[in-house]
Design a protein around this motif. Structure first.
Motif, PDB file in Angstrom:
ATOM      1  N   SER A  15      42.630  71.549  39.272  1.00  0.00           N
ATOM      2  CA  SER A  15      41.803  70.447  39.759  1.00  0.00           C
ATOM      3  C   SER A  15      42.554  69.140  39.564  1.00  0.00           C
ATOM      4  O   SER A  15      43.431  69.039  38.683  1.00  0.00           O
ATOM      5  CB  SER A  15      40.462  70.392  39.006  1.00  0.00           C
ATOM      6  OG  SER A  15      39.697  69.288  39.451  1.00  0.00           O
ATOM      7  N   THR A  16      42.210  68.154  40.351  1.00  0.00           N
ATOM      8  CA  THR A  16      42.794  66.821  40.158  1.00  0.00           C
ATOM      9  C   THR A  16      41.935  65.982  39.210  1.00  0.00           C
ATOM     10  O   THR A  16      42.297  64.850  38.896  1.00  0.00           O
ATOM     11  CB  THR A  16      42.918  66.096  41.503  1.00  0.00           C
ATOM     12  OG1 THR A  16      41.642  66.027  42.133  1.00  0.00           O
ATOM     13  CG2 THR A  16      43.901  66.810  42.425  1.00  0.00           C
ATOM     14  N   LYS A  17      40.809  66.557  38.742  1.00  0.00           N
ATOM     15  CA  LYS A  17      39.893  65.856  37.823  1.00  0.00           C
ATOM     16  C   LYS A  17      39.904  66.572  36.483  1.00  0.00           C
ATOM     17  O   LYS A  17      39.547  67.743  36.373  1.00  0.00           O
ATOM     18  CB  LYS A  17      38.473  65.821  38.397  1.00  0.00           C
ATOM     19  CG  LYS A  17      38.374  65.166  39.755  1.00  0.00           C
ATOM     20  CD  LYS A  17      36.955  65.253  40.282  1.00  0.00           C
ATOM     21  CE  LYS A  17      36.822  64.598  41.642  1.00  0.00           C
ATOM     22  NZ  LYS A  17      37.596  65.324  42.678  1.00  0.00           N
ATOM     23  N   ARG A  18      40.280  65.842  35.458  1.00  0.00           N
ATOM     24  CA  ARG A  18      40.417  66.441  34.132  1.00  0.00           C
ATOM     25  C   ARG A  18      39.100  66.996  33.604  1.00  0.00           C
ATOM     26  O   ARG A  18      39.071  68.027  32.929  1.00  0.00           O
ATOM     27  CB  ARG A  18      40.968  65.408  33.139  1.00  0.00           C
ATOM     28  CG  ARG A  18      42.390  65.000  33.429  1.00  0.00           C
ATOM     29  CD  ARG A  18      42.835  63.896  32.507  1.00  0.00           C
ATOM     30  NE  ARG A  18      42.787  64.288  31.103  1.00  0.00           N
ATOM     31  CZ  ARG A  18      43.704  63.944  30.192  1.00  0.00           C
ATOM     32  NH1 ARG A  18      44.734  63.184  30.553  1.00  0.00           N
ATOM     33  NH2 ARG A  18      43.587  64.318  28.950  1.00  0.00           N
ATOM     34  N   ASP A  19      38.009  66.307  33.898  1.00  0.00           N
ATOM     35  CA  ASP A  19      36.725  66.750  33.338  1.00  0.00           C
ATOM     36  C   ASP A  19      36.210  68.032  33.983  1.00  0.00           C
ATOM     37  O   ASP A  19      35.213  68.602  33.529  1.00  0.00           O
ATOM     38  CB  ASP A  19      35.670  65.642  33.433  1.00  0.00           C
ATOM     39  CG  ASP A  19      35.421  65.182  34.856  1.00  0.00           C
ATOM     40  OD1 ASP A  19      36.056  65.733  35.789  1.00  0.00           O
ATOM     41  OD2 ASP A  19      34.598  64.264  35.054  1.00  0.00           O
ATOM     42  N   GLU A  20      36.858  68.487  35.046  1.00  0.00           N
ATOM     43  CA  GLU A  20      36.486  69.761  35.652  1.00  0.00           C
ATOM     44  C   GLU A  20      37.256  70.933  35.056  1.00  0.00           C
ATOM     45  O   GLU A  20      37.031  72.081  35.425  1.00  0.00           O
ATOM     46  CB  GLU A  20      36.744  69.738  37.158  1.00  0.00           C
ATOM     47  CG  GLU A  20      35.790  68.835  37.930  1.00  0.00           C
ATOM     48  CD  GLU A  20      36.002  68.936  39.429  1.00  0.00           C
ATOM     49  OE1 GLU A  20      35.175  68.369  40.157  1.00  0.00           O
ATOM     50  OE2 GLU A  20      36.976  69.574  39.856  1.00  0.00           O
ATOM     51  N   THR A  21      38.143  70.643  34.142  1.00  0.00           N
ATOM     52  CA  THR A  21      39.018  71.703  33.600  1.00  0.00           C
ATOM     53  C   THR A  21      38.779  71.929  32.109  1.00  0.00           C
ATOM     54  O   THR A  21      39.702  72.308  31.380  1.00  0.00           O
ATOM     55  CB  THR A  21      40.493  71.342  33.842  1.00  0.00           C
ATOM     56  OG1 THR A  21      40.804  70.101  33.189  1.00  0.00           O
ATOM     57  CG2 THR A  21      40.796  71.233  35.341  1.00  0.00           C
TER      58      THR A  21
END
Length: 228
Positions: free
Chosen positions: A217-223
Motif C-alpha cells: 500500500s502507499t498508505k502506512r496506516d493500511e499496513t
C-alpha cells in the motif's frame, strides 16, 4: 630508228610492274585483325576483360560493401534501417517490478501495534509496477517461516519511480507462549517465483512463529498487520 620506241615501251612495262608490286606490298602489309575475323580491341572491351578477372571497371568501383553509381552517389550496401532500440524506443518501461528493481528497508514500528514495516522503493532510473498485491516474505528456509498474507490494505498496481514508495507490514509472532525461532534477516520478494529474492537485515533478532504480512500500500496506516 625503231629501237628508241621499243626501249620506251620496255620502260613503261617495267614502271607498271613496279606500281603493281607496290600496291600488292601495301595490301599485304601489317596483319589486319579484320582479315582473321577478330575486331580490334576497344577501351570498353578492355575494361570488360579486366572486370572478368575480378576488377571493377572505372565508374563502377565498390568500397566498404557499397557501390558508386554513374552519378557519383554511394549506396550503403545495407538497408540502413534502424531497429526500435536505435530510435530511442522506451517500450520496456513500465514493466512489473522484479525484486532486483527495488531497494528494501525494514524498520520496527511500536505503535499502534508493534510490527515491522517494509518500505520498497525503485532503484535509480527504474520505473516499474507492483502488480502482484502481496509480497513474498519468509524467515529462514523452512515452510514454518513463510509469512501468511492477511489481505489488509492494498492497491493494484502500484507504480514505483523516483521518490514514490510502497509499504507492507509484518507481524512476526502471532502465537502465545515461548515458541518460535530467532532470525536476524527477512527474505523478501515481489512474487513467490522470483529467482532473486532480497535478504534484508532486521533491526533486531525477533522470535518468529507463524508470521503474517499485509498487502502493498502507499498508505502506512493500511499496513498494520492484525490477526483476523
Amino acid at each position: 630508228m625503231r629501237s628508241r620506241p621499243a626501249a620506251r615501251s620496255t620502260r613503261l612495262v617495267l614502271a607498271a610492274a613496279a606500281v603493281t608490286a607496290l600496291a600488292a606490298t601495301t595490301a599485304c602489309g601489317p596483319e589486319d585483325p579484320a582479315e582473321n575475323g577478330a575486331a580490334a580491341p576497344t577501351a570498353a572491351s578492355s575494361s570488360a576483360a579486366e572486370n572478368g578477372k575480378g576488377e571493377a571497371p572505372a565508374g563502377d568501383s565498390t568500397s566498404g560493401g557499397g557501390s558508386t553509381s554513374a552519378s557519383g552517389s554511394k549506396s550503403s550496401g545495407g538497408s540502413g534501417d534502424q531497429g526500435e532500440s536505435g530510435t530511442g524506443d522506451k517500450s520496456g518501461y513500465g514493466q512489473s517490478c522484479g525484486t532486483n528493481d527495488l531497494d528494501f528497508t525494514v524498520t520496527w514500528e511500536a505503535q499502534p501495534i508493534s510490527h515491522y514495516l517494509i518500505t520498497a522503493k525503485a532503484k535509480s532510473g527504474i520505473t516499474c509496477y507492483l502488480d502482484v498485491n502481496t509480497p513474498s516474505v519468509s524467515f529462514g528456509s523452512g515452510a514454518d517461516g513463510v509469512a501468511s498474507p492477511v489481505g489488509q490494505g492494498g492497491e493494484d498496481p502500484i507504480k514505483l519511480s523516483g521518490s514514490s514508495v510502497a509499504y507492507a507490514g509484518i507481524n512476526v509472532k502471532t502465537t502465545e507462549g515461548e515458541g518460535g525461532k530467532q532470525y536476524e534477516h527477512v527474505i523478501i520478494a515481489t512474487t513467490e517465483e522470483d529467482p532473486d529474492p532480497a535478504q534484508v537485515e532486521l533491526p533486531d533478532a525477533p522470535t518468529v512463529d507463524k508470521p503474517i504480512v499485509t498487502n502493498w500500500s502507499t498508505k502506512r496506516d493500511e499496513t498494520i498487520p492484525r490477526v483476523i
